[in-house]
Design an enzyme around this catalytic site. Structure first.
Site, short mmCIF file in Angstrom:
data_model
loop_
_atom_site.label_atom_id
_atom_site.label_comp_id
_atom_site.label_asym_id
_atom_site.label_seq_id
_atom_site.Cartn_x
_atom_site.Cartn_y
_atom_site.Cartn_z
N GLU A 1 -32.89 -14.98 53.46
CA GLU A 1 -33.04 -13.53 53.42
C GLU A 1 -34.29 -13.15 52.63
O GLU A 1 -34.85 -13.95 51.86
CB GLU A 1 -31.80 -12.87 52.79
CG GLU A 1 -30.55 -12.98 53.64
CD GLU A 1 -29.41 -12.11 53.14
OE1 GLU A 1 -28.88 -11.34 53.95
OE2 GLU A 1 -29.05 -12.21 51.95
N ARG B 1 -33.72 -10.20 60.39
CA ARG B 1 -33.79 -9.10 59.43
C ARG B 1 -34.85 -9.30 58.34
O ARG B 1 -35.52 -10.30 58.25
CB ARG B 1 -32.44 -8.88 58.77
CG ARG B 1 -31.80 -10.07 58.06
CD ARG B 1 -30.46 -9.62 57.50
NE ARG B 1 -29.67 -10.67 56.86
CZ ARG B 1 -28.74 -11.39 57.48
NH1 ARG B 1 -28.50 -11.20 58.76
NH2 ARG B 1 -28.05 -12.30 56.82
N ASP B 2 -34.97 -8.24 57.52
CA ASP B 2 -35.73 -8.20 56.26
C ASP B 2 -37.24 -8.31 56.47
O ASP B 2 -37.90 -9.22 55.96
CB ASP B 2 -35.25 -9.30 55.32
CG ASP B 2 -33.76 -9.24 55.06
OD1 ASP B 2 -33.15 -8.21 55.34
OD2 ASP B 2 -33.21 -10.25 54.57
N GLN C 1 -31.36 -1.27 48.54
CA GLN C 1 -30.12 -1.18 49.30
C GLN C 1 -29.09 -0.42 48.47
O GLN C 1 -28.84 -0.75 47.31
CB GLN C 1 -29.61 -2.57 49.64
CG GLN C 1 -30.46 -3.31 50.66
CD GLN C 1 -30.23 -2.78 52.06
OE1 GLN C 1 -29.31 -3.21 52.75
NE2 GLN C 1 -31.07 -1.86 52.49
N TRP D 1 -20.33 -2.77 48.36
CA TRP D 1 -21.26 -2.86 49.49
C TRP D 1 -20.67 -2.17 50.72
O TRP D 1 -19.57 -2.51 51.17
CB TRP D 1 -21.55 -4.32 49.81
CG TRP D 1 -22.63 -4.51 50.84
CD1 TRP D 1 -23.94 -4.75 50.61
CD2 TRP D 1 -22.45 -4.47 52.26
NE1 TRP D 1 -24.62 -4.85 51.82
CE2 TRP D 1 -23.73 -4.69 52.84
CE3 TRP D 1 -21.36 -4.26 53.11
CZ2 TRP D 1 -23.94 -4.72 54.23
CZ3 TRP D 1 -21.56 -4.28 54.49
CH2 TRP D 1 -22.84 -4.50 55.03
N ASN E 1 -28.10 -3.11 45.83
CA ASN E 1 -28.48 -4.51 45.91
C ASN E 1 -29.97 -4.63 46.20
O ASN E 1 -30.75 -4.02 45.47
CB ASN E 1 -27.57 -5.35 46.84
CG ASN E 1 -27.46 -4.92 48.27
OD1 ASN E 1 -26.78 -3.93 48.57
ND2 ASN E 1 -28.05 -5.65 49.18
N ASP E 2 -30.42 -5.37 47.19
CA ASP E 2 -31.81 -5.78 47.33
C ASP E 2 -32.84 -4.68 47.07
O ASP E 2 -32.71 -3.57 47.60
CB ASP E 2 -32.08 -6.30 48.74
CG ASP E 2 -31.11 -7.37 49.18
OD1 ASP E 2 -30.28 -7.79 48.37
OD2 ASP E 2 -31.19 -7.76 50.35
#
Length: 497
Positions: free
Chosen positions: A211, A158-159, A45, A53, A28-29
């Protein structure tokens, strides 16, 4: 071995050639995007152990041309008590962190979110920001002994995206309190100790968790190629609340003084399609920013029919500004792979032409019953198994649709680009799949051209399951997955009532 040139026995019907994909696991990301010593690094990710996931770690791939990617071993693996969530990479050229080799060129530093398990002895259930360092150009990484370096005792913090702010002479980190719809900004001189700077909120973006923020300086490009006016762009993803439903990415233009971001415009979609999330820019780029997104949607990501590998990244895009009557606006230009087969379309709608079968078809299987309201377009032999590009213009003042058909079997597998009576353009992928897929997310958000605009420039790239459409020189981009399988490609234009 490259992720875009796998042996046919390992690559299934849907794996794109020029879009980054994991070899055999979940993606993912995009994380830690950085251009370093002439090499583009894309971390992401990754579940190293499956196609759903879980076990979040940082996968790793590298490229010299942003089109052909070589898979590398997992860079930052998770542990039983800590998953490695999204973040960024910067080059600490002056070794202000002290984590580099004395006398060396400075380490690469990866900033990531430590997502601690509920039974972690020190940070149960907490998300905090941590560091890993590399002194061999990103090939191997060492976790910092002082982690985490930034902890708000929050379960949804986060992030981190880290950037250098030249005017203030400080490093800046942007991160989100995801469920509070808040962007938190921090500053540092040594990349280890971080001080709170400000908080940014926007009432228009409270429909889903925030996000993967990014804050980047963007320039207007004059006719001679030199930089003109500048603005800062905040890139932010929301889930749900995306422009086309489900998850999606937004941009907000504004000013940034090293402490505080101030919006000067309303949020705009980065992408009008359903499949662009968590888009962030590469650090280390000298010139127009280059952005990469996750080409999927949290509404159905676990159902994409490509197991054991799942998901791709979008094509990279450069960001620049354009002056419009309403002020500065963001423009995106797809980074198109060199050598991609390109077909120039005639003006559409246009005069009727005879149906011309493509390779692998005959006259009996070519589109029929075209009538006076439709035309079949002459194309060179095209097959959906090979990437291709279609460029041309669509009339903005005549309701019609451009239909890309893949294969001759019934039911049809068709991707539709439609211009309505109001001149707005949408993409409809509802009939583009061999098997039913994400029926509730078939339509893109509309692109509305400028007033009195007679034509819409289209630049369509089809790379097996990855479709990206650049409109009017980058004023809008549409990203969407399709899963038609192989087959010869035909094209027709149809008038609408």
């Amino acid at each position: 071995m490259t992720t875009t040139d796998l042996p046919r026995s390992r690559a299934d019907l849907h794996r794109p050639r020029f879009h980054l994909t994991p070899e055999s696991t979940w993606m993912n990301d995009p994380n830690g995007l950085v251009l370093h010593e002439g090499t583009w690094h894309a971390f992401f990710q990754n579940n190293p152990h499956g196609s759903l996931w879980d076990n979040m770690s940082w996968g790793h791939a590298v490229s010299t041309d942003l089109a052909t990617w070589t898979a590398l071993p997992v860079a930052l693996p998770c542990s039983e008590q800590e998953m490695i969530f999204s973040g960024s990479v910067v080059h600490d050229a002056q070794n202000v962190s002290g984590l580099g080799t004395p006398g060396g060129s400075g380490p690469l530093l990866a900033f990531y979110t430590s997502a601690y398990s509920p039974d972690h002895p020190e940070h149960p259930g907490i998300q905090a920001q941590s560091i890993a360092s590399s002194t061999d150009d990103g090939m191997t990484w060492e976790f910092y002994a002082g982690n985490p370096v930034l902890d708000r005792s929050s379960a949804n913090f986060r992030d981190p995206k880290v950037l250098w702010h030249e005017e203030s002479g400080r490093w800046v980190m942007v991160a989100v309190e995801a469920t509070d719809y808040a962007l938190h900004l921090f500053t540092s001189q040594d990349l280890l100790r971080w001080e709170p700077a400000s908080v940014f909120r926007h009432p228009s973006l409270d429909g889903g968790i925030w996000e993967c923020p990014d804050l980047v300086r963007v320039h207007e490009r004059r006719a001679d190629g030199t930089a003109g006016r500048e603005s800062w762009a905040l890139i932010l993803s929301t889930n749900p609340g995306g422009p086309a439903g489900g998850s999606g990415t937004w941009t907000i233009l504004g000013d940034f003084d090293g402490i505080r971001f101030t919006a000067s415009a309303e949020p705009q979609p980065l992408d009008l399609g359903p499949d662009c999330y968590a888009a962030v820019t590469f650090s280390g780029v000298d010139g127009d920013p280059v952005v990469l997104g996750w080409m999927n949607n949290w509404a159905y990501a676990d159902r994409t029919p490509t197991a054991p590998w799942r998901s791709a990244m979008t094509l990279p895009r450069t960001l620049l500004l354009e002056e419009r009557p309403t002020g500065l606006a963001l423009v995106q230009r797809l980074v198109v792979p060199e050598g991609l087969r390109t077909i120039e379309l005639p003006p559409l709608p246009g005069p009727l032409t005879a149906a011309v079968p493509t390779a692998g078809t005959d006259a009996a299987s070519a589109p029929s019953a075209l009538g006076a309201a439709a035309q079949s377009l002459q194309l060179p032999a095209l097959d959906a198994d090979e990437p291709f590009r279609l460029r041309g213009t669509l009339a903005a003042d005549v309701p019609h649709r451009l239909v890309l058909r893949i294969g001759a079997d019934a039911p049809a597998r068709e991707l539709v680009i439609e211009v309505g009576a109001d001149g707005a353009l949408i993409v409809d992928r509802s009939a583009a799949h061999a098997e039913p897929f994400a029926a509730e997310h078939s339509l893109t958000a509309p692109y509305v051209p400028a007033d009195e605009q007679a034509e819409i420039a289209v630049d369509l790239i089809v790379d097996r399951s990855c479709v990206e459409l650049e409109l009017d020189g980058g004023r809008a981009v549409v990203s969407a997955q399709i899963f038609p399988g192989p087959g010869a490609v035909t094209l027709r234009s149809e008038a609408l009532d």
